[in-house]
Design an enzyme around this catalytic site. Structure first.
Site: not given
Ligand code: KDG
Ligand code: MG
Length: 402
Positions: A37, A122, A147, A159, A210, A212, A236, A262, A283, A312, A316, A339, A402
């Protein structure tokens, strides 16, 4: 059976995907996902300029040898670009081998360990009540694991909160969007979200969250403690994973289960977290961790420490990754959860696939190979479009994760 042609296909049916197609001299073809991505074209070049020529003429069945050739043979080991490229070659070759054997891929891996693959959906909303209503919708759709992410009061965006109800696409601009992050506001808000969800829905469903990569280790420990009463399936990526020692600290303080990996590419990234039992779910998935061949090694190491898989499955990653991951999940003895974010309709049309959702589970399908193909004519109608993930800054302008 020899490799006769290697082709890289880039398509953007709503978001960018990179697909590797390998065709043999006997006309059998296999495909692998090589999508990274926001850095898609780096993998395209790696495959076209540095891998394709090395593959033509090789025995398509020599999956292990080709994996080692690409890994050891490039000298510059590991990294997301290299491993996504190797992952795509590996997935395409497993697809070919399973097709040639007339078997669904999971049979070739060692057979079925379970009837279906439990997935998590999600749910997100601008506030707690909207997220709670979304959780209700996923429960109605039959999901057993959800989630939950919610907008945080006083923050314009965070996020995991989708503008669209079913689809989430954070790579939204040709230059990265800049978001503002507040750890204080977030830490104050998240326990209230899970308090509301458990009050409304009880404890009959798995709930996940998550973070993140946003917190320091001690903040992550604090969040883990404050979520213990809500018995999450996992928390996560609570802190950036470059410093794996951070997880020793988090682990000392909280029994909230942890999921990480991930953004890992190899078993070497996972080794300490697994062997020291610092996490509960790993992940990594097919595309970014070197394909089926390498993902198996990671899963086997994890199994020694009673750590389960949680591949994961964000959008993307293309349906090719999802198809291959589902065969892996069907086999893996230490499978935990998968996921599952829905791809848009145009994406599903470009990538016709076998897998199906029913009663909270995905089923990989029974056709030979990994059960996903690419409609090249349709793919050509969606040219590449530059799109980046957002970046985060603190209120004073400092760059953040991020
Ligand atoms: O490209 C970034 C994503 O794959 C990510 O932000 C997704 O954290 C993610 C998730 O748990 O699906
Ligand atoms: Mg994630």
């Amino acid at each position: 059976m020899k490799i006769a042609a290697v082709k890289v296909i880039v398509t953007c049916p709503g978001r960018n995907f990179v697909t590797l197609k390998i065709t043999t001299d006997q006309g059998v073809h296999g495909i692998g996902d090589a999508t990274l991505n926001g850095r898609e074209l780096a993998v395209v070049s790696y495959l076209q300029d540095h891998v394709a020529d090395c593959l033509v003429g090789r025995d398509a069945g020599a999956i292990e040898d080709i994996w080692q050739y690409l890994y050891r043979g490039c000298y510059w080991r590991r990294g997301p670009v290299t491993m996504a490229a190797i992952g795509a070659v590996d997935t395409a070759l497993w697809d070919i081998k399973a097709k040639a054997a007339g078997m669904p891929l999971y049979e070739l891996l060692g057979g079925r360990s379970r009837r279906g693959v439990m997935v998590y959906g999600h749910a997100s909303g601008r506030d707690i009540e909207e997220t709670s209503d979304e959780v209700a919708r996923y429960i109605e759709l039959g999901y057993r694991a959800i989630r939950a992410q919610s907008g945080v009061p006083g923050m314009d965006s965070t996020y995991g909160v989708s503008a669209d109800r079913m689809y989430y696409e954070p790579a939204d601009a040709a230059l990265p969007t800049e978001n503002v992050w507040s750890t204080e506001k977030y830490l104050d808000h998240v326990p209230k979200l899970f308090d509301r969800l458990r009050e409304r829905f009880g404890f009959g469903h798995h709930l996940l969250h998550d973070v993140h990569h946003r917190l320091t280790p001690m903040e992550a420990a604090r969040l883990g403690i404050s979520l213990e009463d809500y018995r999450l399936f996992w928390m996560e990526d609570p802190t950036p994973v470059e410093n794996q020692e951070a997880f020793r600290l988090i682990r000392k303080h909280t029994v909230t289960p942890l999921a990480v990996g991930e953004i890992f590419n190899t078993v070497w990234d996972c080794k300490d977290l697994l062997s020291e039992q610092l996490i509960d779910y790993i992940r990594t998935t097919v595309t970014h961790a070197g394909g089926i061949t390498h993902l198996r090694r990671i899963a086997d190491l994890a199994a020694m420490y009673q750590i389960r898989t949680g591949c994961h499955g964000a959008t993307d990653l293309s349906p090719v990754c999802m198809g291959a991951a589902l065969h892996f999940d069907t086999w893996a003895p230490n499978f935990g959860i998968q996921e599952y974010m829905l791809h848009t309709e145009p994406t599903d049309e470009v990538f016709p696939h076998d897998y199906r959702f029913s009663e909270g589970e995905l089923h990989a399908g029974e056709s030979p190979g990994h059960g996903v193909d690419i409609d090249e004519r349709l793919a050509a109608k969606y040219p590449y479009r530059k799109a980046y993930l957002p970046v985060n800054r603190l209120r004073d302008g400092t760059m953040w994760n991020w």
